[in-house]
Every structure is written in structure tokens, then in C-alpha cells.
Design a protein around this motif. Structure first.
Motif, PDB file in Angstrom:
ATOM      1  N   ALA A   1     -49.413 -61.113  40.904  1.00  0.00           N
ATOM      2  CA  ALA A   1     -49.008 -61.695  42.198  1.00  0.00           C
ATOM      3  C   ALA A   1     -49.159 -60.665  43.319  1.00  0.00           C
ATOM      4  N   ASN A   2     -48.781 -59.425  43.057  1.00  0.00           N
ATOM      5  CA  ASN A   2     -48.894 -58.405  44.101  1.00  0.00           C
ATOM      6  C   ASN A   2     -50.341 -58.041  44.387  1.00  0.00           C
ATOM      7  N   PHE A   3     -51.185 -58.076  43.355  1.00  0.00           N
ATOM      8  CA  PHE A   3     -52.619 -57.852  43.570  1.00  0.00           C
ATOM      9  C   PHE A   3     -53.190 -58.957  44.454  1.00  0.00           C
ATOM     10  N   THR A   4     -52.777 -60.194  44.200  1.00  0.00           N
ATOM     11  CA  THR A   4     -53.223 -61.334  45.003  1.00  0.00           C
ATOM     12  C   THR A   4     -52.803 -61.151  46.465  1.00  0.00           C
ATOM     13  N   ASN A   5     -51.572 -60.698  46.611  1.00  0.00           N
ATOM     14  CA  ASN A   5     -51.024 -60.423  47.930  1.00  0.00           C
ATOM     15  C   ASN A   5     -51.854 -59.381  48.677  1.00  0.00           C
ATOM     16  N   GLU A   6     -52.249 -58.333  47.960  1.00  0.00           N
ATOM     17  CA  GLU A   6     -53.038 -57.271  48.568  1.00  0.00           C
ATOM     18  C   GLU A   6     -54.412 -57.796  49.000  1.00  0.00           C
ATOM     19  N   LEU A   7     -55.015 -58.623  48.137  1.00  0.00           N
ATOM     20  CA  LEU A   7     -56.307 -59.227  48.483  1.00  0.00           C
ATOM     21  C   LEU A   7     -56.177 -60.068  49.745  1.00  0.00           C
ATOM     22  N   MET A   8     -55.122 -60.888  49.784  1.00  0.00           N
ATOM     23  CA  MET A   8     -54.946 -61.744  50.959  1.00  0.00           C
ATOM     24  C   MET A   8     -54.721 -60.911  52.207  1.00  0.00           C
ATOM     25  N   ALA A   9     -53.952 -59.828  52.073  1.00  0.00           N
ATOM     26  CA  ALA A   9     -53.697 -58.949  53.215  1.00  0.00           C
ATOM     27  C   ALA A   9     -54.997 -58.322  53.719  1.00  0.00           C
ATOM     28  N   GLU A  10     -55.888 -57.983  52.797  1.00  0.00           N
ATOM     29  CA  GLU A  10     -57.166 -57.384  53.217  1.00  0.00           C
ATOM     30  C   GLU A  10     -58.011 -58.394  53.987  1.00  0.00           C
ATOM     31  N   ARG A  11     -58.041 -59.610  53.505  1.00  0.00           N
ATOM     32  CA  ARG A  11     -58.831 -60.635  54.200  1.00  0.00           C
ATOM     33  C   ARG A  11     -58.173 -60.987  55.536  1.00  0.00           C
TER      34      ARG A  11
ATOM     35  N   ASP B   1     -37.051 -69.005  59.521  1.00  0.00           N
ATOM     36  CA  ASP B   1     -38.305 -68.297  59.273  1.00  0.00           C
ATOM     37  C   ASP B   1     -38.008 -66.848  58.923  1.00  0.00           C
ATOM     38  N   LEU B   2     -38.897 -66.276  58.123  1.00  0.00           N
ATOM     39  CA  LEU B   2     -38.729 -64.892  57.692  1.00  0.00           C
ATOM     40  C   LEU B   2     -39.858 -64.066  58.291  1.00  0.00           C
ATOM     41  N   CYS B   3     -39.497 -63.018  58.999  1.00  0.00           N
ATOM     42  CA  CYS B   3     -40.495 -62.146  59.625  1.00  0.00           C
ATOM     43  C   CYS B   3     -40.894 -61.073  58.623  1.00  0.00           C
ATOM     44  N   LEU B   4     -42.152 -61.137  58.205  1.00  0.00           N
ATOM     45  CA  LEU B   4     -42.662 -60.265  57.140  1.00  0.00           C
ATOM     46  C   LEU B   4     -43.252 -58.980  57.705  1.00  0.00           C
ATOM     47  N   PHE B   5     -43.919 -59.081  58.860  1.00  0.00           N
ATOM     48  CA  PHE B   5     -44.693 -57.939  59.330  1.00  0.00           C
ATOM     49  C   PHE B   5     -43.829 -56.839  59.951  1.00  0.00           C
ATOM     50  N   SER B   6     -42.528 -57.103  60.130  1.00  0.00           N
ATOM     51  CA  SER B   6     -41.616 -56.019  60.494  1.00  0.00           C
ATOM     52  C   SER B   6     -41.349 -55.124  59.283  1.00  0.00           C
TER      53      SER B   6
ATOM     54  N   MET C   1     -47.250 -64.781  53.673  1.00  0.00           N
ATOM     55  CA  MET C   1     -48.431 -64.191  54.291  1.00  0.00           C
ATOM     56  C   MET C   1     -49.497 -65.253  54.523  1.00  0.00           C
ATOM     57  N   ALA C   2     -49.635 -66.167  53.566  1.00  0.00           N
ATOM     58  CA  ALA C   2     -50.627 -67.244  53.708  1.00  0.00           C
ATOM     59  C   ALA C   2     -50.300 -68.124  54.912  1.00  0.00           C
ATOM     60  N   GLU C   3     -49.000 -68.368  55.146  1.00  0.00           N
ATOM     61  CA  GLU C   3     -48.617 -69.200  56.303  1.00  0.00           C
ATOM     62  C   GLU C   3     -48.966 -68.498  57.615  1.00  0.00           C
ATOM     63  N   ARG C   4     -48.691 -67.195  57.664  1.00  0.00           N
ATOM     64  CA  ARG C   4     -49.010 -66.473  58.900  1.00  0.00           C
ATOM     65  C   ARG C   4     -50.515 -66.343  59.067  1.00  0.00           C
ATOM     66  N   PHE C   5     -51.234 -66.130  57.965  1.00  0.00           N
ATOM     67  CA  PHE C   5     -52.699 -66.080  57.993  1.00  0.00           C
ATOM     68  C   PHE C   5     -53.213 -67.424  58.529  1.00  0.00           C
ATOM     69  N   SER C   6     -52.624 -68.519  58.065  1.00  0.00           N
ATOM     70  CA  SER C   6     -53.033 -69.856  58.534  1.00  0.00           C
ATOM     71  C   SER C   6     -52.775 -70.012  60.024  1.00  0.00           C
ATOM     72  N   ASP C   7     -51.635 -69.496  60.506  1.00  0.00           N
ATOM     73  CA  ASP C   7     -51.347 -69.538  61.944  1.00  0.00           C
ATOM     74  C   ASP C   7     -52.453 -68.839  62.733  1.00  0.00           C
ATOM     75  N   VAL C   8     -52.862 -67.678  62.238  1.00  0.00           N
ATOM     76  CA  VAL C   8     -53.865 -66.890  62.960  1.00  0.00           C
ATOM     77  C   VAL C   8     -55.238 -67.558  62.892  1.00  0.00           C
ATOM     78  N   MET C   9     -55.552 -68.177  61.754  1.00  0.00           N
ATOM     79  CA  MET C   9     -56.824 -68.902  61.654  1.00  0.00           C
ATOM     80  C   MET C   9     -56.832 -70.068  62.644  1.00  0.00           C
ATOM     81  N   TRP C  10     -55.687 -70.722  62.756  1.00  0.00           N
ATOM     82  CA  TRP C  10     -55.598 -71.830  63.708  1.00  0.00           C
ATOM     83  C   TRP C  10     -55.796 -71.325  65.137  1.00  0.00           C
ATOM     84  N   LEU C  11     -55.143 -70.196  65.444  1.00  0.00           N
ATOM     85  CA  LEU C  11     -55.269 -69.617  66.779  1.00  0.00           C
ATOM     86  C   LEU C  11     -56.719 -69.234  67.069  1.00  0.00           C
ATOM     87  N   MET C  12     -57.387 -68.651  66.075  1.00  0.00           N
ATOM     88  CA  MET C  12     -58.776 -68.242  66.286  1.00  0.00           C
ATOM     89  C   MET C  12     -59.633 -69.467  66.565  1.00  0.00           C
ATOM     90  N   ASP C  13     -59.362 -70.523  65.838  1.00  0.00           N
ATOM     91  CA  ASP C  13     -60.081 -71.768  66.075  1.00  0.00           C
ATOM     92  C   ASP C  13     -59.864 -72.249  67.511  1.00  0.00           C
TER      93      ASP C  13
END
Lengths: 223, 223
Positions: free
Chosen positions: A122-132, B76-81, B129-141
Motif C-alpha cells: 500500500a505504501n509503495f502504491t502511495n509513493e507511485l501515486m505521489a510521483e505521478r 476533510d483531512l489535510c494531508l499535505f501539511s 491522495m487520489a482525491e486531491r490528485f483528482s481535484d488537481v486534474m479537474w483544475l488542470m482540465d
């Protein structure tokens, strides 16, 4: 026996039964240049570990333009071809074999099962997602601020004219100093230029491989 | 005793010792409106679970403009802090309390320790992280395709003029049909409008709260 331990950092933390299940399920596959391997939310073929060639991951804008998000090369793992196993992902991407590409195919269900109960996976997956995610943040920064790429392109053409050669003996530090930027920023942009086929990076040198496209890029700075 | 099981889906999968360590380490904190809670790679105060108020997460372009990536509200949980505990993250963001905000502060080290050995915690992190990544993909769009927001703004102003009232009895489906778009796409844009203070969404109704800014947005479509 595939050299999976060479590719997957969590390999030695799997128990022998999981290693055996992994080895049994993972198979090499080849995709010819131009093949679309994954297209949107309905596909979920699995994770693809690139062993040779090149994958391009892109999205399509509302106006129909393709925007390259990132490229994957040897030893990179393509995660979004298994996006159905990633909770929280609500965007779609397309994955294309940009060259003839060989991968190890990891079925989605197998990976998902391991990820659900193994913290290292799970943490490896997390790292991959963070890189992308980081790749996309970088790209967004480029879209919002078109300056560095055009200035770097112009600088490389200037250096090339001065050297009278496609090969430049110039360090990333020197280029960064010319541009008033940081070395890391310039290195990342040069790697992007390399992935786009504009330059080839060597140790302590840099070769211009597509003068024409660098010219187009540098001209954009004068708009 | 804090109601952590109400906020954290992995709570019941922690063993009692970890639950106790969590409860002992997590404390409420208040941030006044305008406070910068996290700024770039050097800060790593921890995860922040919003219990009231509003956080804004933004990045700064090369030209110095702030770009809002997403906002975080109650639950909501702030992860990037806590970005220092996320391997593979190479971008920096800034987190600001956009209103007086109360959070539960989860120290980085505690969360990191749990995430390293608990698959449920690691997978929850991955989903965030996937949810925040999705937010940013939406913003880029949105950045690449400025059409829908301007068209929706124009449509809302038109509906408002027709209704003779700030409150519109119109469904997201009806708006989507007018725009030739999908309901999900319109709903997401309306939520974005709400987070920007342009509209307030109710059950089966929608209230225009900032006609002037909707007007500016809608005018952009005629450029």
C-alpha cells in the motif's frame, strides 16, 4: 523466474505464498508502437511494469487536444492502467505505447488483494501515486508559466551557435545560472526536453537532437 | 475523548494500543482566519482534520499568482501539511485558514508510524491522495478548457433574470441539459462555484450569492 525483486521494492516483505501467487500471475506482454493500452474508466487491465520501450499517459482536453501528463520508461510502473482498484480517483487517462514496449503485466485483482492487507504494498502504491501527482503538478506549473521552457530552449540554441556543435559541454548549474533559476528546476526541464526528443543528456554534456523544435519553443518566448 | 471513529474510517481496524496512542497524541487546535498553517517543504506540522471552518490549499506560479488547488471543509483531512512523510511528493503547497478554523491535529510522526505498518491506514492515505490528485486534474482540465465555467455562469445569470429572484428552482440535470454537458460535470462545477462564494446550493434549489463575479466569469466567454 522473473526478476521481480529487482523491480518491486516490497518484494522481500511479501511472504512466500504471496511471492508464489505473484510469480504465477505476472506475465510478460508486448505492445506494438501506437497501441492504446488503457482508455478511461472502463479499462482496468492491471499494473504494467515497463521492461523496455516507452508509455505515454495523456488526457484529452474539452477541445480535443491531447495533453501528455508523463511518460514511463524502463523500470517504471504504470498505475493508472489499474485505476479501478484506486479508491478516490475520479479522472480518466489514456495510456499509449509510444514505442514498441515490453511490460510485465500484474493483474488488477492480484495487486488489489495484496495492497488491501500489506502495508508495504500500500505504501509503495502511495509513493507511485505521489510521483505521478508530482509530475502533474510540475506540468500545471509549466502550463501556468510558459517562461522557463522557452527561455531554456533559446539558451540552448544560443550555446549551440557559440559552440558550433550540437554537443554542448555545459553543466546544468551553468544553464541555471544563466536563467536565474535553480539547478533542480533546469535538470527537470532538461529531462522533459529529453523525453520529448529535443536533447540527449550525457555525463557533463548535452546534445541538441531537434534544433527545429527547440526553435519553435524559443520563438514562443517572444510572443 | 474525541470522536475519532467518526472521522477516520480505519479507526476500528487499529488495535487498542494504537487507538490509545492516537487519542493521546491528537489535540484540537484553532487557527484564526488568514493564518498560514503550512508553507512549502520545510513545514511538516502534521495532518489536520477539519472540524469547522475552511482551509485553502494553493500553489504560487512563477509569476507570483496564487492558484487555489482545492479547499477543505468539515470532516476533510489535510494531508499535505504532513508532506514530509509522503515519499515521492516533490511539489510544495501552502495551506491557509481561509476562515477561523478548528482542526484536530495529528502529529506527523504518529501518523507515519501507523501508516508504515497498517495497510488500512496506508490505503486510507492513498485514497486521500487520489482525491486531491483528482481535484488537481479537474483544475488542470478547467485551466486548459475555460468554456464550461463561463457558460454555466452565463446560464445562471439568465435563469436568475427569468426567475426575477436570486433563488432558482432548477435541477443540476436541467442545467446540464441546457449546456449539453453531464450532470456530474455540472454538479462539480456548481460545488466549485459554491466554494468560491458565487452560489449557495440547497436541496432542489440554488441561490446566486455573487451576481457581480458571475457576471465577470460569464463575460470571459465572449472574449
Amino acid at each position: 523466474m522473473l526478476p521481480l525483486d529487482q523491480y518491486l521494492p516490497f518484494w522481500n516483505r511479501l511472504d512466500p505464498a504471496d511471492q508464489a501467487a505473484f510469480t504465477a500471475a505476472v506475465h510478460p506482454r508486448r505492445f506494438a508502437q501506437g497501441t492504446i493500452l488503457h482508455n478511461g474508466a472502463n479499462d482496468c487491465i492491471g499494473l504494467l511494469l515497463v521492461t523496455s520501450g516507452q508509455l505515454r499517459v495523456f488526457t484529452v482536453s474539452g477541445e480535443g487536444h491531447e495533453i501528455t501528463l508523463y511518460r514511463l520508461f524502463d523500470r517504471d510502473l504504470c498505475l493508472f492502467s489499474a485505476s479501478c482498484i484506486l479508491r478516490g480517483v475520479t479522472f480518466d487517462v489514456t495510456v499509449e505505447a509510444e514505442r514498441d514496449t515490453e511490460v510485465l503485466h500484474i493483474p488488477s485483482e492480484l495487486y488489489h488483494r495484496l495492497m488491501e492487507r500489506s502495508a508495504p504494498v500500500a505504501n509503495f502504491t502511495n509513493e507511485l501515486m505521489a510521483e505521478r501527482f508530482s509530475d502533474v503538478m510540475w506540468l500545471m506549473d509549466q502550463i501556468l508559466n510558459h517562461k522557463l521552457d522557452t527561455r531554456l530552449a533559446a539558451l540552448l540554441l544560443e550555446e549551440r551557435a557559440l559552440a558550433g556543435s550540437d554537443t554542448l559541454n555545459v553543466t546544468h548549474e551553468q544553464l541555471a545560472a544563466h536563467l536565474g533559476s535553480a539547478r533542480e528546476v533546469v535538470t527537470r526541464m532538461l529531462r522533459y526536453f529529453q523525453s520529448e526528443g529535443l536533447v540527449r543528456l550525457g555525463r557533463g554534456s548535452l546534445t541538441v537532437t531537434d534544433e527545429a523544435r527547440l526553435g519553435v519553443l524559443s520563438a514562443a518566448s517572444r510572443r
